[in-house]
Enzyme design. Sequence first.
Site, mmCIF file in Angstrom:
data_model
loop_
_atom_site.group_PDB
_atom_site.id
_atom_site.type_symbol
_atom_site.label_atom_id
_atom_site.label_comp_id
_atom_site.label_asym_id
_atom_site.label_seq_id
_atom_site.Cartn_x
_atom_site.Cartn_y
_atom_site.Cartn_z
ATOM 1 N N TRP A 69 62.866 3.949 59.172
ATOM 2 C CA TRP A 69 63.891 4.934 58.927
ATOM 3 C C TRP A 69 63.734 6.400 59.586
ATOM 4 O O TRP A 69 64.666 7.148 59.715
ATOM 5 C CB TRP A 69 64.403 4.941 57.242
ATOM 6 C CG TRP A 69 63.549 6.012 56.702
ATOM 7 C CD1 TRP A 69 62.068 5.785 56.507
ATOM 8 C CD2 TRP A 69 63.703 7.248 56.033
ATOM 9 N NE1 TRP A 69 61.466 6.769 55.476
ATOM 10 C CE2 TRP A 69 62.627 7.732 55.292
ATOM 11 C CE3 TRP A 69 65.100 7.803 55.646
ATOM 12 C CZ2 TRP A 69 62.656 8.653 54.423
ATOM 13 C CZ3 TRP A 69 65.096 8.862 54.616
ATOM 14 C CH2 TRP A 69 63.485 9.502 54.136
ATOM 15 N N ASP A 70 62.400 6.555 59.806
ATOM 16 C CA ASP A 70 62.239 8.025 60.313
ATOM 17 C C ASP A 70 63.215 8.256 61.681
ATOM 18 O O ASP A 70 63.670 9.246 61.915
ATOM 19 C CB ASP A 70 60.870 7.900 61.015
ATOM 20 C CG ASP A 70 59.827 7.475 59.905
ATOM 21 O OD1 ASP A 70 60.083 6.957 59.064
ATOM 22 O OD2 ASP A 70 58.508 7.798 60.302
ATOM 23 N N GLU A 99 57.460 8.075 47.773
ATOM 24 C CA GLU A 99 56.600 6.873 47.580
ATOM 25 C C GLU A 99 55.344 7.181 46.658
ATOM 26 O O GLU A 99 54.778 5.981 46.222
ATOM 27 C CB GLU A 99 56.037 6.423 48.924
ATOM 28 C CG GLU A 99 57.145 5.708 49.952
ATOM 29 C CD GLU A 99 56.491 5.529 51.287
ATOM 30 O OE1 GLU A 99 55.332 5.884 51.430
ATOM 31 O OE2 GLU A 99 57.207 4.802 52.036
ATOM 32 N N LYS A 135 55.555 13.161 46.787
ATOM 33 C CA LYS A 135 55.059 12.983 48.279
ATOM 34 C C LYS A 135 55.892 13.566 49.440
ATOM 35 O O LYS A 135 55.369 14.237 50.141
ATOM 36 C CB LYS A 135 55.053 11.621 48.660
ATOM 37 C CG LYS A 135 54.418 10.937 49.866
ATOM 38 C CD LYS A 135 54.210 9.657 50.245
ATOM 39 C CE LYS A 135 53.470 9.528 51.505
ATOM 40 N NZ LYS A 135 53.601 7.924 51.994
HETATM 41 C C1 BGC Z 1 56.467 7.865 54.436
HETATM 42 C C2 BGC Z 1 57.711 7.094 55.089
HETATM 43 C C3 BGC Z 1 57.637 6.729 56.575
HETATM 44 C C4 BGC Z 1 56.446 6.402 56.909
HETATM 45 C C5 BGC Z 1 56.393 5.940 58.666
HETATM 46 C C6 BGC Z 1 55.323 7.145 54.960
HETATM 47 O O1 BGC Z 1 54.110 7.699 54.841
HETATM 48 O O2 BGC Z 1 56.396 7.933 53.290
HETATM 49 O O3 BGC Z 1 58.793 7.881 54.732
HETATM 50 O O4 BGC Z 1 58.720 6.146 56.835
HETATM 51 O O5 BGC Z 1 55.430 7.011 56.616
HETATM 52 O O6 BGC Z 1 56.407 7.549 59.097
#
Ligand code: BGC
Length: 771
Positions: free
Chosen positions: A362-363, A493, A605
Amino acid sequence: MKNYIKHDPWCIIEEGFAADYNEITESLTSLGNGRMGQRGNFEERFSGKTLLGNYVAGVFYPDKTRVGWWKNGYPRYFAKVLNACNWIGIDIDIEGETLDLATCEVSEYTRVLNMKEGILERKFVATLASGKQVRVHAQRFCSIVDDEAGAIRYAITPLNFDGKITLVPSLNGDISNKDSNYGEKFWDEIHKETSFGEAYLEMRTKDTPFKTELFNVCTGMKIDLKIDGKKVDFQSLPVKEEKCVACRIILNAKTNEEIALYKYAVNLASLNHSVEELLPNAKVYTNRIFKKGFEQMKAEQIQAWAERWAQNDIIIEGDDAAQQGIRFNIFQLEQTYTGEDDRLNIGPKGFTGEKYGGSTYWDTEAYCLPFYLATADQKVARNLLVYRYKHLQKAIENAQMLGFKDGAALYPMVTMTGEECHNEWEITFEEIHRNGAIAYAIYDYIRHTDDEAYLGEYGLEVLIAVSRFWAQRVNWSSDKQKYVMLGVTGPNEYENNVNNNWYTNYLAAWCLRFTLESIAKVELQNPAALAAIYERVGFNAATETAKWSQVVENMYYPYDAERQVFLQQDGFLDKELLTVEDIAAQRPINQRWSWDRILRSCFIKQADVLQGLYFFEDEFDIETIRRNFDFYEPMTVHESSLSPCVHVILAAMLGYNEKAYEMYLRTSRLDLDDYNNDTEDGLHITSMAGTWMSVIKGFAGMRIKNGSLSFTPFLPTQWQGYSFRITFKKQVVRIGVRRGEVEVENLSNEPLQIMINDNVLHLEAHQSQTV
Ligand code: BGC
């Protein structure tokens, strides 16, 4: 945190060989051109710390899933970006001794990535065990003009001896991925050949039971040699080993005579060429760039980078560290994705490492899209949206696998082909807010470009499928007399399987609203397209939209009336409410605390409620945003690189300028200073777009208001000024911010209306004004 990289506005400079940090420097000096990329590895052999990395865009391997406790619905494989043939290798043998910086004495060492020109350069003097000394000057680049090619000029000069120097430029396909789940190698050799000064190696990804596409990649090279600047005849002996081809060149070197080896290489993938044509095309391509020559290729590279910088540079006056930081972020984004191919996307590590599998998160929609929208041609951002449109069917199948029906789509958390690759239940099944980001990106694209036709063409179909998912994912709570969403993980997360994550509930309801509005728009503008979409997706307009409206009107949002803040999720206030300062010595908590302790704590986070307030700022008054920021910011540990930028944008909006600057430094030099102690794995490419947003949406306060661009800039006290260009609805504007004044220059051929600090300015074509 490390600070061995010298501050410089245009270059990433390692002065003196930092052998212990070599993997970090390799990440920092990565090169790429959107089609291929590589880490800043050495050309010559190196037995010290190194992480070899060569990648070809879109080429992946479906590595069989490895989990301890299999859960129904887990994907069968994880599509990994593939570490591919190493095309830069040039072994050097000096009278029987291997040139290896891990075993000889190194002096006068510099490794410099010149971001202005897109060229990596290394210089050093090596003293071998025998006392023989050589000076080396290596230059290379991945061409952004010939984007399936790279070129190297490797010059070696004996300083205190005459003798035999053997150069072995090679193509080595015997490569493994560090993150291979079962220690397997992923490549089979298909063909190899080598003749005088030229070699080709074709590899194919190993077959698997997963029936995903297999990829052939043909790597080619052609060699040239100059001594003291003059072309010379040379002998080249063919070398063939398993999965490897090379040319051996033995020279009688003389003291102070420079031997310059030129290596022209191409990487052609079956993604872009038919398998039958791969080898012949590789030969034609290799010979074409060989004829062009290094200096010409280099001149074209410098020119092409100059054009890119003219479009998207951010110039910061008075702070070299900040200038280097922002340019580094922009440079790496440009190297990763050019937007020419709607099958490609932006992996969190780009071409700089293997972690995260190199797939799409989703980034892209939440963080990267704004950068490409404002700095590149409209088609670049459009291709990012079309990429998801092309994955729609897979997203529907993915939702079906989890029990959803009637065309509901759940886009994967991580993907390469549209199939889900993530395999941790609390994320794979529950971090469903990603679906909303994909809808938000459509909204963001349209408001930035005015390309409303996109809805009828592709956008609406995605929105309908995503809305169907939300309508099925909520359930009616007779206790609350509201729709609720149970068992989710928000962007934070550090909370799993929670009920009613405010951000997810809000986003879901917003998606439904936006889809309803979009249907109305398409109905008005293009009824035939709407009818065709309804037909294609079997849409029952009356019943489906009625349910959506009910959900929108009756969604449950956890709220604390006393503090007047939105609650991240049900029960959040049962936690012990501490601040980050209370646990300063224990951070990062993800490396120090057990997982259950993290889950029970209040620590966040990455932006969660605040992510929602950033997305939907216009729907809240400033005091609401302030109360929530004041409540959640002190609990946020920013242990995702995606987090600080959202805080910069909100802090700047709230007038918390010092906080904004503190957070900005963290994001802009995250990799350069190795803040998170993980740059060696690769760079945080997607969060680099967040750094760009920090300056543009944060410090400069860019917003879209009533269809026009608007800025409310502030200048950090540490800077003297900054300026940048923005593309908006096919117009280009340059904004320059200095103490007490803002200069606005309309660079387009049409008049422009723009707002600065809520005052409307009308600028004629090519007119500028200072306010
Ligand atoms: C983040 C996610 C992100 C992923 C990839 C994770 O550490 O919590 O939001 O999509 O890294 O960048």
